[in-house]
Design an enzyme around this catalytic site. Sequence first.
Site, PDB file in Angstrom:
ATOM      1  N   GLY A   1     -21.741 -32.516  52.530  1.00  0.00           N
ATOM      2  CA  GLY A   1     -21.192 -31.214  52.172  1.00  0.00           C
ATOM      3  C   GLY A   1     -22.117 -30.115  52.646  1.00  0.00           C
ATOM      4  O   GLY A   1     -23.315 -30.332  52.844  1.00  0.00           O
ATOM      5  N   CYS A   2     -21.583 -28.926  52.833  1.00  0.00           N
ATOM      6  CA  CYS A   2     -22.388 -27.834  53.388  1.00  0.00           C
ATOM      7  C   CYS A   2     -23.505 -27.405  52.434  1.00  0.00           C
ATOM      8  O   CYS A   2     -24.686 -27.407  52.801  1.00  0.00           O
ATOM      9  CB  CYS A   2     -21.503 -26.659  53.784  1.00  0.00           C
ATOM     10  SG  CYS A   2     -20.427 -26.026  52.484  1.00  0.00           S
ATOM     11  N   HIS A   3     -23.171 -27.043  51.193  1.00  0.00           N
ATOM     12  CA  HIS A   3     -24.209 -26.668  50.233  1.00  0.00           C
ATOM     13  C   HIS A   3     -25.181 -27.826  50.013  1.00  0.00           C
ATOM     14  O   HIS A   3     -26.397 -27.623  49.912  1.00  0.00           O
ATOM     15  CB  HIS A   3     -23.585 -26.292  48.888  1.00  0.00           C
ATOM     16  CG  HIS A   3     -22.744 -25.060  48.907  1.00  0.00           C
ATOM     17  ND1 HIS A   3     -23.267 -23.792  49.109  1.00  0.00           N
ATOM     18  CD2 HIS A   3     -21.407 -24.886  48.730  1.00  0.00           C
ATOM     19  CE1 HIS A   3     -22.295 -22.896  49.062  1.00  0.00           C
ATOM     20  NE2 HIS A   3     -21.160 -23.531  48.835  1.00  0.00           N
TER      21      HIS A   3
END
Length: 313
Positions: A115-117
């Site tokens: 995931g990005c975060h």
Amino acid sequence: MKPKIYIDGKDGTTGLQIYDRLAARSDIDLLLIDEDKRKDPAERKKLMAAADIVFLCLPDAAAVEAVALAEGTNARIIDASTAHRTAPGWVYGFPELREGQREAIAKAKYVANPGCHATGFIAIAAPLVQAGVLPADADLCCFSLTGYSGGGKKMIAQYEAPEKAETLYSPGLYGLGQNHKHLPEMQKICGLTKPPVFTPIVDDYYKGMATTVPLHMDQLTGVSALHEVWQVLADHYAGEKLVRVAPEGAGDLGGKLYGNAKAGDNGLTLVAAGNDETFTITALFDNLGKGASGAAVQNMNLMLGLEETAGLL
């Protein structure tokens, strides 16, 4: 013979970004589905069976269905959804995570794209936990600023509407119930006994992320100066081409870090700033690059035995 690649869900934000990174390459063949058949299970399965690598750029439930659809084929899968990031049998697609991770990705049939975060948080916390500097039971918090493209087509349309809501001109905190979908991987991949208190923030710019973990030195063990913390990170990422640690003092230059500093880039830069008592470590990267599609292409390169940074630098 060139490896064959199929993107299931090419019309979504991540899928389009993967396509853009691959379309100009001469070392692979992209398999494209007829537009009127892109939701046809039989046609999708046919393309999966013909592919060496299948990217899943789908909602979670659809990604689970797609994995089942691919059963019985030789296709290896890179899933960009949240569905399999902590699932047994799946390799986490962050090659820089630890020694042996990229080799595990290279051999894997199933790779879960981060995931990005989570990418930003893990890039900061995992090396410190592995080095024994950050206790696994530490009370951590994290705030993470992202451009609105991370929310997909619907959010992009909201932010780019001719008469958008006045609130969208300002930063928006979300995930306030501490149940954000990235939290399970943030905890598990870092080896933490509890998740961080996490505050994601979306703002009025297209792409780019600044994920920050604030720390007190007395939370750490075996170190007493910010230089030593910086050195742990610098040692962990020494020689990496897509993750680097900014020189000491970089966070003090101008006193500001901007969320879109790495927009359009496929790499990630860590910046340590503060003093020997309190400090922050920030991961700067593109939510569509190292936070999504760039990472997916990096994993594909490893799985195919190609140059890891092909099409990314």
